[in-house]
Design a protein around this motif. Structure first.
Motif, mmCIF file in Angstrom:
data_model
loop_
_atom_site.group_PDB
_atom_site.id
_atom_site.type_symbol
_atom_site.label_atom_id
_atom_site.label_comp_id
_atom_site.label_asym_id
_atom_site.label_seq_id
_atom_site.Cartn_x
_atom_site.Cartn_y
_atom_site.Cartn_z
ATOM 1 N N ASP A 39 -8.372 -21.260 -19.308
ATOM 2 C CA ASP A 39 -8.369 -21.410 -20.707
ATOM 3 C C ASP A 39 -9.233 -22.269 -21.106
ATOM 4 O OD1 ASP A 39 -7.813 -21.090 -23.254
ATOM 5 O OD2 ASP A 39 -5.999 -22.077 -23.278
ATOM 6 N N GLU A 42 -11.794 -24.849 -23.352
ATOM 7 C CA GLU A 42 -12.204 -25.125 -24.891
ATOM 8 C C GLU A 42 -13.826 -24.819 -25.253
ATOM 9 O OE1 GLU A 42 -12.818 -29.017 -27.779
ATOM 10 O OE2 GLU A 42 -11.783 -28.983 -25.908
ATOM 11 N N HIS A 76 -12.252 -26.609 -15.357
ATOM 12 C CA HIS A 76 -11.272 -26.775 -16.179
ATOM 13 C C HIS A 76 -11.398 -27.544 -17.405
ATOM 14 C CE1 HIS A 76 -9.645 -26.462 -11.901
ATOM 15 N NE2 HIS A 76 -8.851 -25.344 -12.674
#
Length: 363
Positions: free
Chosen positions: A54, A56, A116
């Motif tokens: 996930d 940004e 990440h």
């Protein structure tokens, strides 16, 4: 500043290069004027999107990079403006039980810069002090950027997890790639007899230049059959100190380095001698292969997972990169505005070694 970025997961068409906000540095961060970055298959998977990832958006990729320190946060003590540094990618929490016992790669909160969190394929990057190492004068920026991730990964796989000893035999799959070309050199350095695979006769010759005694073109031959034939003819291996305690006289090698995954898994297991070890750090062709469990328990095989490296291991291997013991092969250097092409080079398995990208302003 300009940066490589994407706002959606997908093919190479989602990769852009253009204006992006300058990074803000925290108290523990170092602001780096990036001179070069390098790609890994990790960049391809991050761009495509992975289950549970996930990000940004927009996301700046890049887990390999090097440059000059521009500024430091108030808590930074190891670096100052003007220092030459390279990214080591892995971040550890420093608080969990694994970190407290010095086993950083098993950290429960472990994550990778560029995967990440925001990466370093940009003109400027704010990087936590703990993920940087010093780069000596005289080491070129392409080498400094391209070495850390693949060489630390291959070093831990062979020297720590597989614990390769002189006189043993090692098979390295995909020897023309980043981890593969590092693993061939490290296994040879450890005193092993090294075999390798490549997808063309040219790539096989390249592996032999790096230290492989023989290389197998997997597009033409079944590498497991070839390895059993080669090792069956060689019999019991010896060193200047006498026979290796671990070496078996049956067909197969002592260690297989497999970072390919589903496409090679069965043949990797079939290439091992009794008591052999398969060590893996990735699965670029798929992470859920069928496994002949009978072969594992009947032949007393060990399957070892490995990820990145500890700070001490990183220092050990990079010392040998910086002094020229290990060579970082660069297949191509491109401007960051052509990062989409760099992704294609990895996906199409073109060339040997690492692909480097440099900010357009540096060219």
């Amino acid at each position: 500043m300009d940066a490589v970025k994407f706002t959606d997961h997908g093919g190479t068409d989602v990769v852009e290069y253009g204006e992006f906000p300058d990074p803000e540095i925290g108290a523990d961060d170092v602001l780096v004027d990036v001179k070069a970055g390098a790609l890994n298959h990790l960049d391809v998977w991050t761009r495509r999107g992975m289950p549970g990832l996930d990000l940004e958006m927009p996301h700046v990729p890049g887990s390999d990079g090097a440059g000059v320190v521009e500024a430091v946060g108030e808590h930074v003590s190891r670096f100052e403006p003007g220092d030459r540094v390279a990214l080591t990618a892995g971040r550890y929490c420093g608080e969990c039980e694994y970190c407290r016992h010095g086993e950083e790669p098993q950290c429960v909160n472990y994550h990778i810069v560029g995967e990440h969190v925001r990466g370093v394929h940009s003109e400027l990057a704010a990087i936590p002090e703990e993920t940087l190492v010093a780069v000596p004068e005289g080491v070129d920026w392409e080498t400094a950027a391209a070495a850390p991730l693949v060489f630390q990964t291959a070093w831990r796989m062979l020297m720590t997890r597989a614990d390769v000893e002189p006189g043993e035999t090692v098979l390295v799959l995909g020897a023309s790639g980043g981890v593969g070309h590092a693993a061939v050199q490290i296994a040879d350095y450890a005193g092993a007899t090294v075999y390798a695979t490549g997808g063309s006769d040219e790539k096989c010759r390249y592996a032999e230049e790096l230290g492989a005694e023989a290389a197998i073109n997997y597009e033409e031959d079944d590498f497991a059959d070839e390895i059993r034939a080669i090792t069956g003819k060689r019999g019991h291996q010896t060193t200047s100190d006498g026979p290796s305690e671990r070496r078996r006289s049956d067909d197969g090698v002592d260690v297989v380095v497999d970072h390919v995954g589903a496409d090679t898994w069965s043949d990797s297991l079939a290439s091992l001698a009794k008591g052999g070890r398969l060590v893996t750090c990735g699965a670029t062709t798929g992470h859920a292969p069928e496994t002949n469990i009978n072969r594992i328990f009947w032949n007393q095989l060990s399957v070892l997972g490995s990820t990145m490296a500890t700070p001490g291991e990183i220092d050990d291997v990079l010392e040998r990169v910086w002094d020229g013991t290990f060579e970082v092969r660069i297949r191509e250097t491109l401007p960051m505005s052509e990062t989409a092409r760099a992704h294609e080079l990895l996906e199409n398995r073109e060339g040997f070694g690492k692909v480097v990208v440099r900010p357009d302003s540096e060219l």
